[in-house]
Design an enzyme around this catalytic site. Structure first.
Site, PDB file in Angstrom:
ATOM      1  N   ASP A 246      22.490  49.233   4.913  1.00  0.00           N
ATOM      2  CA  ASP A 246      23.581  49.628   5.793  1.00  0.00           C
ATOM      3  C   ASP A 246      24.478  50.647   5.090  1.00  0.00           C
ATOM      4  O   ASP A 246      24.681  50.584   3.883  1.00  0.00           O
ATOM      5  CB  ASP A 246      24.397  48.359   6.114  1.00  0.00           C
ATOM      6  N   GLU A 274      20.982  53.754   6.490  1.00  0.00           N
ATOM      7  CA  GLU A 274      21.728  54.283   7.626  1.00  0.00           C
ATOM      8  C   GLU A 274      22.718  55.332   7.136  1.00  0.00           C
ATOM      9  O   GLU A 274      23.703  54.990   6.493  1.00  0.00           O
ATOM     10  CB  GLU A 274      22.476  53.133   8.320  1.00  0.00           C
ATOM     11  N   ASP A 346      24.411  50.744  17.742  1.00  0.00           N
ATOM     12  CA  ASP A 346      25.648  51.499  17.617  1.00  0.00           C
ATOM     13  C   ASP A 346      25.831  52.577  18.683  1.00  0.00           C
ATOM     14  O   ASP A 346      26.739  53.385  18.582  1.00  0.00           O
ATOM     15  CB  ASP A 346      25.723  52.157  16.226  1.00  0.00           C
TER      16      ASP A 346
HETATM   17  C1  LIG Z   1      32.524  50.637   3.876  1.00  0.00           C
HETATM   18  O1  LIG Z   1      33.727  50.108   3.388  1.00  0.00           O
HETATM   19  C2  LIG Z   1      34.832  50.973   3.527  1.00  0.00           C
HETATM   20  C3  LIG Z   1      36.040  50.398   2.867  1.00  0.00           C
HETATM   21  O2  LIG Z   1      36.518  49.255   3.514  1.00  0.00           O
HETATM   22  C4  LIG Z   1      35.139  51.201   4.972  1.00  0.00           C
HETATM   23  O3  LIG Z   1      36.208  52.118   5.112  1.00  0.00           O
HETATM   24  C5  LIG Z   1      33.902  51.768   5.621  1.00  0.00           C
HETATM   25  O4  LIG Z   1      34.110  51.853   7.020  1.00  0.00           O
HETATM   26  C6  LIG Z   1      32.702  50.893   5.352  1.00  0.00           C
HETATM   27  N1  LIG Z   1      31.573  51.567   5.887  1.00  0.00           N
HETATM   28  C7  LIG Z   1      30.908  51.113   6.933  1.00  0.00           C
HETATM   29  C8  LIG Z   1      29.856  52.024   7.476  1.00  0.00           C
HETATM   30  O5  LIG Z   1      31.094  50.027   7.419  1.00  0.00           O
END
Ligand SMILES: *[C@@H]1O[C@H](CO)[C@@H](O)[C@H](O)[C@H]1NC(C)=O
Ligand SMILES: *[C@@H]1O[C@H](CO)[C@@H](O)[C@H](O)[C@H]1NC(C)=O
Ligand SMILES: *[C@@H]1O[C@H](CO)[C@@H](O)[C@H](O)[C@H]1NC(C)=O
Ligand SMILES: *[C@@H]1O[C@H](CO)[C@@H](O)[C@H](O)[C@H]1NC(C)=O
Ligand SMILES: *[C@@H]1O[C@H](CO)[C@@H](O)[C@H](O)[C@H]1NC(C)=O
Ligand SMILES: *[C@@H]1O[C@H](CO)[C@@H](O)[C@H](O)[C@H]1NC(C)=O
Ligand SMILES: *[C@@H]1O[C@H](CO)[C@@H](O)[C@H](O)[C@H]1NC(C)=O
Ligand SMILES: *[C@@H]1O[C@H](CO)[C@@H](O)[C@H](O)[C@H]1NC(C)=O
Ligand SMILES: *[C@@H]1O[C@H](CO)[C@@H](O)[C@H](O)[C@H]1NC(C)=O
Ligand SMILES: *[C@@H]1O[C@H](CO)[C@@H](O)[C@H](O)[C@H]1NC(C)=O
Ligand SMILES: *[C@@H]1O[C@H](CO)[C@@H](O)[C@H](O)[C@H]1NC(C)=O
Ligand SMILES: CC(=O)N[C@H]1CO[C@H](CO)[C@@H](O)[C@@H]1O
Ligand SMILES: [Ca+2]
Ligand SMILES: [Ca+2]
Ligand SMILES: [Ca+2]
Length: 706
Positions: A246, A274, A346
């Protein structure tokens, strides 16, 4: 532990969990089916409202962000249905234990039914089942030749709001049941604390944005790195066959490269990630390609998703699809390893955006006949969709409603899957455009002398096309879809010319498979990045049944098994770098070469930190790291080959970058700056650093502003 010994133990675990040697290196002949476990089938009602995480279940299935009951046992119950559909690999939503408490966003209750809010990477989620139920699913899948793909989300845990310590579990992380840390009680800095909210005085932000802030792991912390390595080992021991990673865009390439190396050394298996890419103009396009080229992890093909949907849903010209195929072919080193799809969890489902099943069928015919491994999102074969509010998350995750094996989509996927599994041109073939206009697309794929010719018409007019050149030998060819999409029979004359008359709204597939290959051709080497001592699979045709040699550069390898279309070898002791793999038959007949990347040794993520490099962070200045190993570019000054550009800390004084480097190796390195095409190397003697044998590395270089 000795790696070879571990592989032996793991192989034993596998064999006890189902059948003979299980091929997991390459998915080029596979068809993946993506399941949102909670929304597929409830096979065990006992786990719907578990005592350790109560009240997250909605039996009425009206709260779309709570658990609805689907589980491992439910998937196992439906394996025959999936096998009948032609599925060979199941990507299930993250099975890892997720947060146990409710999170409310703007009054809407959320349970982690999707699996992306991890809590304990060493355990399965109790709503989905026990270890015994997971093992049972894996064993049952293996018995019918089906692979299980772990969806692994190591970027973050669960929602945490530092302003409200009572909030949920505050991103708490556990190790096989033992509390480790959370976002507030984080003595050992498991998480980044860089904030999510920009403006703390903004009421809107503090009420809304913070809640969406997921506790973000710091992978450069040795504790986190060890924990994640253990987690992978645990799931590998439980029999997984592939890994979908992910959010790869949100973690360093260096850390992920080292992770992939660990997997490939233990139990080589296909990995794909991804990386959300909106289009070819995306500023991170080059980064995404480089990640795919060099991390050992392939990608979900977001670019093709876009052009595929544009073409079949929104009536864009087929030229857009052809351009996407051409661009990815040029830019990716391993575009045949991409995982292609029409929709996923998504985005709105195809039929939500255009409710014509005839168009969806044509899109499927395309998806299964171009390069890459097709991935079908659960329920597509049942025309499952809920169009509420545009049909995106969570409305694109309805409960699976029917398991009807007679729908046209079901029958189509079944036929297409059999074709894909049996045809070398569909697994490895080169793409060749034959003819195209806005609404009609004719293309061919060839591997050796095997050919698949595909003709799609999405218009309401008949298309007459004369004098098309094909690679199909003279003969009469029946439509491989048995007329399911109005395809028909063609005649190829002795000049390999055809004249075709495409019925409206039709797709036809004509196929020729070479019976006895005259010469060896490599179609795939998997994995594409590895090191000496790893096991590698070579697929193709014409290898013959008598053992020949497989060479890496000029060095022959140890052959483990040899068959006409697959050879397994152990990589010999060779110099790291780009290397060509070739197959030579015992009579001297030699194959094409296939370029792969050989690493210098077991990989360790090392974070380089330079304080006070005297340059500004304007767009003309770029700081890169070079050094004396392949992983650092062998002293190159080509930015495409060295590591970087390094990141600059928010306060503008510190440059940093995480690189994957060979363990226990004394390396030399320097930075250089590119400013308007002028390269300036760091002055002084080369810097040196010994990479640790395990864990993570950290290099801090102090410089003083002159
Ligand atoms: C990964 O973690 C960061 C920090 O919390 C967050 O901003 C980001 O949305 C996350 N990425 C995904 C794709 O969930
Ligand atoms: C904080 O974490 C430590 C482990 O690092 C644990 O021993 C301690 O109980 C935790 N404290 C609280 C208040 O959760
Ligand atoms: C998939 O393609 C569509 C174009 O139809 C685009 O709107 C959507 O954002 C794409 N999805 C992703 C995840 O890139
Ligand atoms: C699709 O686009 C073509 C070319 O612009 C047009 O002729 C055709 O009518 C369109 N089809 C639909 C269903 O809108
Ligand atoms: C990826 O690999 C291809 C093929 O070797 C190469 O042409 C391309 O420049 C590489 N791209 C990046 C960004 O590394
Ligand atoms: C979509 O098409 C099906 C028939 O193919 C029809 O039953 C259904 O009502 C349509 N849905 C919408 C939202 O138009
Ligand atoms: C879609 O979801 C909404 C909201 O839960 C529900 O009311 C509706 O019945 C669903 N539609 C279909 C076609 O299942
Ligand atoms: C080696 O054997 C293959 C398959 O039998 C044959 O097609 C090829 O011509 C032979 N090559 C040489 C160099 O004799
Ligand atoms: C591999 O080759 C190098 C260089 O020839 C040598 O130093 C090293 O000992 C060899 N390693 C093994 C495991 O044979
Ligand atoms: C700048 O930021 C880095 C990284 O956050 C930090 O380690 C360093 O101490 C900061 N330096 C100054 C002068 O604030
Ligand atoms: C130092 O680095 C340069 C490349 O910048 C390399 O050519 C040279 O061999 C290195 N010096 C030593 C003593 O290893
Ligand atoms: C007459 C006919 O069948 N026209 C079809 C052409 O293809 C498109 C896409 O499948 C259909 O929408 C038309 O109905
Ligand atoms: Ca259940
Ligand atoms: Ca849980
Ligand atoms: Ca390519």
């Amino acid at each position: 532990m000795n790696t070879k010994l571990l592989i032996l133990i793991l192989l034993k675990v596998y064999n006890s969990s189902g059948g003979p040697y299980f091929y997991r290196e390459s998915y080029k002949s596979d068809v993946i089916y993506q399941i949102v476990t909670d929304r597929f089938f409830d096979g065990n009602t006992q786990n719907n409202d578990p005592s350790e995480s109560p009240h997250l279940y909605d039996p009425t299935k009206t709260e779309w962000k709570l658990y609805w009951g689907g589980d491992f046992a439910g998937i196992e119950r439906k394996l025959m249905y999936l096998r009948d559909l032609g599925i060979t690999a199941l990507w299930i939503s993250p099975p890892i234990d997720n947060t146990n408490v409710m999170v409310s966003y703007v009054g809407i209750p959320n349970g982690a039914y999707h699996g992306y809010w991890a809590r304990d990477f060493q355990r399965p989620e109790e709503h989905f089942g026990t270890w015994a139920e997971f093992d049972s699913l894996v064993a049952a899948a293996h018995r019918v030749g089906m692979k299980i793909v772990l969806d692994w989300a190591p970027n973050h845990t669960s929602p945490a709001d530092p302003l409200d310590p009572s909030f949920a579990e505050m991103g708490a992380i556990y190790n096989n049941g033992d509390y480790v840390a959370d976002y507030v009680n984080d003595t050992h800095r498991w998480f980044h604390h860089n904030g999510g909210i920009e403006d703390w005085d903004d009421a809107y932000e503090s009420q809304y944005l913070n809640i969406a802030d997921l506790a973000d792991f710091d992978h450069s912390n040795a504790l986190v790195n060890d924990y994640m390595r253990e987690s992978l080992l645990t799931w590998i021991k439980h029999g997984i066959d592939g890994i979908r990673v992910d959010a790869i865009k949100h973690m360093t390439r260096g850390w992920q490269t080292a992770m992939a190396d660990q997997v490939n050394s233990l139990m080589p298996m296909f990995m794909f990630g991804e990386w959300y890419l909106q289009d070819f103009k995306n500023p991170l396009y080059t980064d995404a390609i480089r990640f795919s080229n060099e991390s050992g992890i392939s990608q979900l093909d977001f670019l093709l998703n876009r052009s595929l949907r544009d073409t079949f849903i929104f009536n864009h010209t087929f030229q857009e699809l052809e351009d996407a195929l051409r661009l990815t072919e040029t830019d990716y080193a391993y575009e045949h390893n991409l995982v292609t799809f029409i929709d996923n969890h998504d985005m709105p489902r195809f039929l939500t955006e255009n409710n014509q099943t005839s168009l969806l069928h044509l899109a499927l015919a395309f998806l299964f006949t171009v390069r890459g491994t097709p991935c079908v999102y659960y329920g597509l074969e049942q025309y499952l969709h809920n169009d509420t509010s545009g049909g995106s998350d969570p409305w694109n995750r309805p409960m699976m409603k029917s398991f009807d094996t007679t729908t046209t989509a079901f029958r189509l996927i079944k036929i297409l899957s059999a074709l894909k599994q049996g045809h070398p041109a569909l697994q490895f073939g080169q793409h060749q455009l034959i003819s195209l206009d806005h609404e009609m697309y004719v293309y061919e794929r060839t591997f050796g002398t095997s050919v698949v010719l595909v003709a799609i018409n999405k218009s309401d007019k008949t298309h007459q096309l004369t004098e098309l050149q094909t690679q199909l030998p003279k003969g009469v060819y029946d439509d491989q879809l048995y007329g399911l999409l109005k395809g028909y029979r063609i005649d190829v004359d002795s000049n390999r010319k055809i004249s075709i008359n495409l019925p409206p709204g039709s797709a036809s597939i004509w196929s020729y498979i070479e019976q006895e290959s005259a010469f060896p051709i490599i179609g795939s080497v998997a994995p594409v990045q590895f090191r000496s001592g790893n096991r590698v699979a070579i697929d193709g045709s014409g290898f013959g049944n008598r053992q020949g040699t497989v060479s890496f550069g000029h060095t022959p390898s140890l052959i483990e098994t040899w068959s006409n279309n697959r050879v397994l070898v152990t990589v010999p002791n060779i110099t790291a770098g780009h290397t060509d793999v070739t197959v030579t038959l015992s009579n001297g007949s030699k194959s094409n070469s296939y370029s792969v990347r050989v690493l210098s040794g077991p990989q360790i993520p090392v974070t380089f930190i330079y304080n006070n490099i005297p340059v500004n962070n304007d767009s003309h200045n770029r700081v890169y790291l070079s050094g004396n190993v392949f992983e650092l570019g062998n002293w190159s000054s080509d930015p495409k080959v060295v590591q970087g550009p390094m990141f600059l800390s928010q306060n503008g004084t510190q440059w940093f970058f995480t690189v994957s480097l060979p363990a226990s190796t004394n390396i030399q390195f320097k930075y250089f700056v590119i400013n308007n095409n002028i390269i300036t190397w760091e002055q002084g003697t080369n810097r040196t650093y010994t990479v640790p044998a395990n864990g993570v590395g950290k290099v801090v270089v102090e410089r003083f502003i002159i």
